[in-house]
Design an enzyme around this catalytic site. Sequence first.
Site, PDB file in Angstrom:
ATOM      1  N   GLY A 164       0.834  -1.198   0.000  1.00 21.74           N
ATOM      2  CA  GLY A 164       0.000   0.000   0.000  1.00 21.74           C
ATOM      3  C   GLY A 164       0.866   1.245   0.000  1.00 21.74           C
ATOM      4  CG  LEU A 165       2.025   3.338   3.128  1.00 24.65           C
ATOM      5  CD1 LEU A 165       3.328   3.229   3.888  1.00 24.65           C
ATOM      6  CD2 LEU A 165       1.248   4.530   3.614  1.00 24.65           C
ATOM      7  CB  CYS A 166       1.396   3.489  -3.854  1.00 23.53           C
ATOM      8  SG  CYS A 166       0.453   1.989  -3.843  1.00 23.53           S
ATOM      9  N   GLY A 167      -0.912   6.110  -2.591  1.00 27.99           N
ATOM     10  CA  GLY A 167      -2.008   6.963  -3.028  1.00 27.99           C
ATOM     11  C   GLY A 167      -3.211   6.149  -3.462  1.00 27.99           C
TER      12      GLY A 167
END
Lengths: 133, 295
Positions: free
Chosen positions: B87-90
């Site tokens: 995750g952590l990709c907008g």
Amino acid sequence: MAAFHFDLVSPERLLFSGAVESVVVPSVEGEFMVLKDHAPVMAMLKPGVVHFEDDKGGKRNLFVRGGFADVANNVLTILAEQAIALEDLDTAALDLEIKNAEEDVADAKAEDTRQRAAERLEQLREVKTALKL
Amino acid sequence: MPSLKDLRTRISSVKATQKITKAMQMVAAAKLRRAQMAAEAARPYAERMDAVLANVAAGQAGGGPALLAGTGKDDVHLLVVCTAERGLCGAFNSSIVRLARERAVSLMALGKTVKIICVGKKGYDQLRRQFEKQIIELIELRSVRYIGFENAAEIARNVIARYDGGQFDVATLFFSRFRSVILQIPTALQIIPAQIPVADATVKPAEAKDQAVYEYEPEENEILASLLPRNIAVQVFRALLENAASEQGARMSSMDNATRNAGDMIKKQTIVYNRSRQAMITKELIEIISGAEAL
């Protein structure tokens, strides 16, 4: 001699693109040489070596692991499954390939898959003898 | 009113977060360059494959193997949803999932059966809530560092085996096309039956003549039979590479945002901290002075 355009691509990258004098293509039904003004051909490749000579007379050999060749309008395109410069091909890798092919033959259950695997094994052995490895 | 110590801890924790997001952004930038190069390097093969396939398929109007002609039905749809493993990709994962979900819902509203194969864990996590029953497989690529053609070929073999087993009629690939760092376009691409790019015959009439005299070695059908599965593998490979580049691009820009937000927050908190520190000093001074005056 006249030059024509040749592209050699594998899924990972473009290996060669430029003018060449002649290319020897290892098709499943035998090797053939492509020169300028060759008739349009679409051929399947067997594992083997592509020899080509660029327009400055430099010769190169590349090992391809099957794929397709397409000749049309003085453009030869080889879509190789995998292509390695012959200098980079080591005996160990080829031996591993042959071993895998042998296992495929042994493991294959259906007649047609067995036959296909056997054909492949045969072709790989041919390459090996041709290169005198 | 938080105490000075509270403010200090808050500022230092935001600073720590900022360091992490900054590092993630730089890692993503480095990975993006590599992913972008890989995606670009794979482009010529896919383009030439399209051209060759268009040439061969031109002679097969309507007929040909099942991978090209389809099963003649479109009752069962397979959606291959490619997302990231992390995750952590907008909005990268959610935008692909949203596209797939909309497609699935509209297909089900038409009374079609939908089956889903998830490539990548994040998409699976999001789709599982709504389509638990439809998901038939999850393919994880977590252990794969650099996507090679072999990974794509394996997925393609899996899909083709299901097709040959009559498990579905139409397969669509969902992935994110990489345009730039700030723009990734979620895309749906039909892979089975193969969509042949309109043959060049209409564009270049001169070539149509050549196609007529094409020689095939071995037979046309045999070539097509091995070309089509290969084409699917190439399409999957391309989707995975585009996805990898898009993921890193999305992560880079979202981490850049996060770093900037953290910077803003630090600035704001520092002002509050300084102000309350000064207020305290002033208060103490007043106390001392008024105490001295009282004497």
